[in-house]
Design a protein around this motif. Sequence first.
Motif, PDB file in Angstrom:
ATOM      1  N   THR A 178      10.555   4.076  39.923  1.00  0.00           N
ATOM      2  CA  THR A 178       9.237   4.203  39.273  1.00  0.00           C
ATOM      3  C   THR A 178       8.616   2.858  38.889  1.00  0.00           C
ATOM      4  O   THR A 178       7.419   2.791  38.622  1.00  0.00           O
ATOM      5  CB  THR A 178       9.328   5.066  38.002  1.00  0.00           C
ATOM      6  OG1 THR A 178      10.169   4.380  37.048  1.00  0.00           O
ATOM      7  CG2 THR A 178       9.895   6.444  38.294  1.00  0.00           C
ATOM      8  N   GLY A 179       9.430   1.804  38.806  1.00  0.00           N
ATOM      9  CA  GLY A 179       8.915   0.515  38.345  1.00  0.00           C
ATOM     10  C   GLY A 179       8.723   0.474  36.842  1.00  0.00           C
ATOM     11  O   GLY A 179       8.295  -0.546  36.290  1.00  0.00           O
ATOM     12  N   ALA A 180       9.051   1.582  36.145  1.00  0.00           N
ATOM     13  CA  ALA A 180       8.881   1.601  34.680  1.00  0.00           C
ATOM     14  C   ALA A 180       9.922   0.701  34.033  1.00  0.00           C
ATOM     15  O   ALA A 180      11.053   0.599  34.500  1.00  0.00           O
ATOM     16  CB  ALA A 180       9.061   3.030  34.165  1.00  0.00           C
ATOM     17  N   THR A 181       9.516   0.062  32.935  1.00  0.00           N
ATOM     18  CA  THR A 181      10.521  -0.701  32.209  1.00  0.00           C
ATOM     19  C   THR A 181      10.502  -0.293  30.740  1.00  0.00           C
ATOM     20  O   THR A 181       9.717   0.568  30.339  1.00  0.00           O
ATOM     21  CB  THR A 181      10.350  -2.222  32.420  1.00  0.00           C
ATOM     22  OG1 THR A 181      11.570  -2.860  32.014  1.00  0.00           O
ATOM     23  CG2 THR A 181       9.180  -2.793  31.675  1.00  0.00           C
ATOM     24  N   LEU A 182      11.406  -0.840  29.962  1.00  0.00           N
ATOM     25  CA  LEU A 182      11.483  -0.490  28.545  1.00  0.00           C
ATOM     26  C   LEU A 182      11.300  -1.754  27.726  1.00  0.00           C
ATOM     27  O   LEU A 182      11.956  -2.772  27.989  1.00  0.00           O
ATOM     28  CB  LEU A 182      12.844   0.150  28.238  1.00  0.00           C
ATOM     29  CG  LEU A 182      13.109   1.476  28.954  1.00  0.00           C
ATOM     30  CD1 LEU A 182      14.578   1.878  28.853  1.00  0.00           C
ATOM     31  CD2 LEU A 182      12.219   2.580  28.375  1.00  0.00           C
ATOM     32  N   GLY A 183      10.410  -1.687  26.754  1.00  0.00           N
ATOM     33  CA  GLY A 183      10.183  -2.833  25.874  1.00  0.00           C
ATOM     34  C   GLY A 183      11.087  -2.735  24.655  1.00  0.00           C
ATOM     35  O   GLY A 183      11.828  -1.759  24.484  1.00  0.00           O
TER      36      GLY A 183
END
Length: 408
Positions: A178-183
Amino acid sequence: MTDFEDRLSPTVRAIPPSGIRRFFDLAATTQGVISLGVGEPDFVTPWRVRDACVDALERGYTSYTSNRGLPALRRAVARYLEDRFRVSYNPDTEVLVTVGASEGIDAALRAILSPGDEVLIPEPSYVSYGPCVQLAGGTPVYVPTRAEDQFKLKASTIERFITPRTKALLLSYPNNPTGATLGERDLEQIRAIVLKHDLLVISDEIYAELSYVLPHTSFPSLPGVRERTMLLTGMSKAYAMTGWRVGFATGPRAWIDAMVKIHQYTILCAPIMSQMAAVEALTKASRERDEMVAQYEERRRLVVSAFRRMGLSCHEPEGAFYAFPSVKETGLDDEVFAEELLKREKVAVVPGRVFGPGGVGHIRCSYATGVDQLLEAFERMERFLEKLDDIRAEREGRAPSSLGGARR
Ligand SMILES: Cc1ncc(COP(=O)(O)O)c(C=O)c1O
């Protein structure tokens, strides 16, 4: 002789073959295909790294190394993780050089799982996690992420899937597909759940360097979780070194010791010439790495705006090198979309469903592909979308509409 299938391990038989492979094979046997399907850099490993390997071979470095990996590489890894992600490990006791992050995933799981233990895995996600949990005797439990949340893993969702058998949480960010990341804020909430439920964490941060919007926060750098987290990183993605097969597992001593036991009996060590090349890369190739990352960033913008222009909704992928647009608007399901696109316009993408049910209706497009190729791929996709009505009609066995290119 009985059917050989009967002789195979039921655990192995229960695992389906990778859905991605089927698409690679289709793409590989079709002439003139532009592939946005593969999950590896289009760049060749930086020259100075290749040169270091040639030099190592010329000097006769062709032996085994210590099981844990070359001391010089373990020191370089510890320094690199400290500099880049503010997390420190003792190179003698808390670092294991693996054959890619892939081996790290397998060994980390096998070191902790007993039959029936559950491992929480965000989905959609990298296709190896579930099968690796099963091969280690555990049970994968999938935690959905949703397009409405830009596919970010939510602490509150994780908590819904925790049972008395939950042993570990697998984190994977930036995420493939998904290319999502977590901050830091997302991770802080996940950290609270991990501590509350006394979970172990395997944090696959292989795409850490490919973070375009937020600086990457490594999970074990948060307070109180280092001692329960196995961090997995490696050379494949950021240094364009997939074929060298070098990764790093870093974590608490007892967990690493258990993984070393598995590694020493099954793998022995990562190849010495690859380890020497990795020392060169980590200590001297940061400029080349950053140049490649800058190019991915440029392509990422291009790809997202191209999809949106075509009328496909595409959340902003904040890391890795994948876009994960929705194809629901086209009226074709993701598998049909990918098959028809490959057949009609020779562009290979991966249907989102191979990464889990949350991927249904999406396609994974890798932008680890040169800009010229990307532009050509988008031209072909636009042409494909213009023919959608005909394609739908053909599949449904009715006459094409005279309006031609109507998109749903
Ligand atoms: C999320 C993720 N983890 C691990 C790997 C495997 O990496 P390696 O080449 O270091 O084994 C991949 C490869 O695609 C990946 O996408």
